[in-house]
Design a protein around this motif. Sequence first.
Motif, short mmCIF file in Angstrom:
data_model
loop_
_atom_site.label_atom_id
_atom_site.label_comp_id
_atom_site.label_asym_id
_atom_site.label_seq_id
_atom_site.Cartn_x
_atom_site.Cartn_y
_atom_site.Cartn_z
N THR A 196 0.85 -1.28 0.16
CA THR A 196 -0.14 -0.09 0.09
C THR A 196 0.89 1.32 -0.05
OG1 THR A 196 -0.15 -0.04 2.29
CG2 THR A 196 -1.94 -1.10 1.15
N ASP A 242 -4.57 6.13 -11.68
CA ASP A 242 -5.72 6.63 -11.89
C ASP A 242 -6.29 6.97 -13.34
OD1 ASP A 242 -6.37 6.63 -9.22
OD2 ASP A 242 -5.56 8.70 -8.96
N ASP A 279 -3.34 -14.27 -14.08
CA ASP A 279 -3.58 -14.12 -12.90
C ASP A 279 -4.26 -15.58 -12.50
OD1 ASP A 279 -3.54 -13.97 -10.15
OD2 ASP A 279 -5.20 -12.51 -9.90
N THR A 319 -6.17 -11.04 -17.11
CA THR A 319 -6.60 -10.06 -16.43
C THR A 319 -6.47 -8.68 -17.06
OG1 THR A 319 -6.79 -11.64 -14.40
CG2 THR A 319 -7.07 -9.15 -14.03
N ILE A 377 -5.52 -4.58 -16.66
CA ILE A 377 -5.70 -3.37 -15.88
C ILE A 377 -5.40 -2.19 -16.75
CG2 ILE A 377 -5.33 -4.36 -13.44
CD1 ILE A 377 -2.40 -3.43 -13.97
N LYS A 412 -1.27 -8.37 -5.89
CA LYS A 412 -2.57 -8.56 -5.46
C LYS A 412 -2.83 -8.50 -4.16
CE LYS A 412 -6.63 -11.39 -6.53
NZ LYS A 412 -7.03 -12.66 -7.54
N ASP A 456 -5.98 -7.99 -1.63
CA ASP A 456 -7.66 -7.82 -1.26
C ASP A 456 -8.27 -7.87 -2.71
OD1 ASP A 456 -7.10 -7.77 1.46
OD2 ASP A 456 -7.19 -5.78 1.68
N ASP A 457 -8.19 -8.55 -3.57
CA ASP A 457 -8.72 -8.68 -4.69
C ASP A 457 -8.54 -7.36 -5.52
OD1 ASP A 457 -9.58 -11.37 -4.38
OD2 ASP A 457 -11.73 -10.49 -3.28
N SER A 458 -7.52 -6.72 -5.37
CA SER A 458 -7.46 -5.67 -6.38
C SER A 458 -5.69 -5.51 -6.53
CB SER A 458 -7.62 -4.16 -5.49
OG SER A 458 -6.94 -4.14 -4.44
N TYR A 459 -5.35 -5.06 -7.82
CA TYR A 459 -3.96 -4.84 -8.38
C TYR A 459 -3.35 -3.71 -7.91
CZ TYR A 459 -6.03 -9.11 -10.52
OH TYR A 459 -6.39 -10.51 -10.69
N HIS A 460 -2.29 -3.80 -7.71
CA HIS A 460 -1.21 -2.84 -7.22
C HIS A 460 0.23 -2.88 -7.98
CE1 HIS A 460 -3.97 -1.45 -3.86
NE2 HIS A 460 -4.07 -2.66 -3.58
#
Length: 175
Positions: free
Chosen positions: A79, A86, A96, A101, A103, A122, A124-128
């Motif tokens: 994080t 954005d 994945d 997948t 993005i 990955k 919490d089910d989101s990609y960073h």
Amino acid sequence: MSLQDQLMKAGLVSKHDAKKANKAKHRALKSGKKFVNEAKQDAAQKRVDQAERDRQLNAERKAEADKKALQAQIRQLITVNAQNRDRGEIAYNFSDSGKITKIFVTEKLQQGLINGQLAIAKLDDSYHLIPTGVADKVAQRDDSFIVLLNDRNAEAEVDEDDPYADYQIPDDLMW
């Protein structure tokens, strides 16, 4: 009041049994043999068993606490170091867990992913998108969080018998 008196009063032991036990104890003490007190041995064994159970329970608790601390470290690494994507307009596809997948990233982020400067994690089910150095730290702790990490200096090994060896696949191929 001794334990023997209490047992006689409760009717669990007769006077005859009590005298017999006292005589046996007295004989053992006179002959130099150590009198074995079974109740003390049982209590000592129970203490040893309880201490072992407590050690095992503490080890399990410590392992669980270490696991939670490791998860918190990974969460913080991802994080804090996540890149902002954005306004990404370019679709970047990756695999994945056997699923394709997509993005959306900016051109700069896409080049970072292709060149191996950025990785996809990955959480919490989101990609960073995170820097490769951070991805290496996360992978040392638990590599299941890293979804994509391109090798920086990966030169594809070419098979000598490959009929398509002369045809290079572009890195920015969109699929």
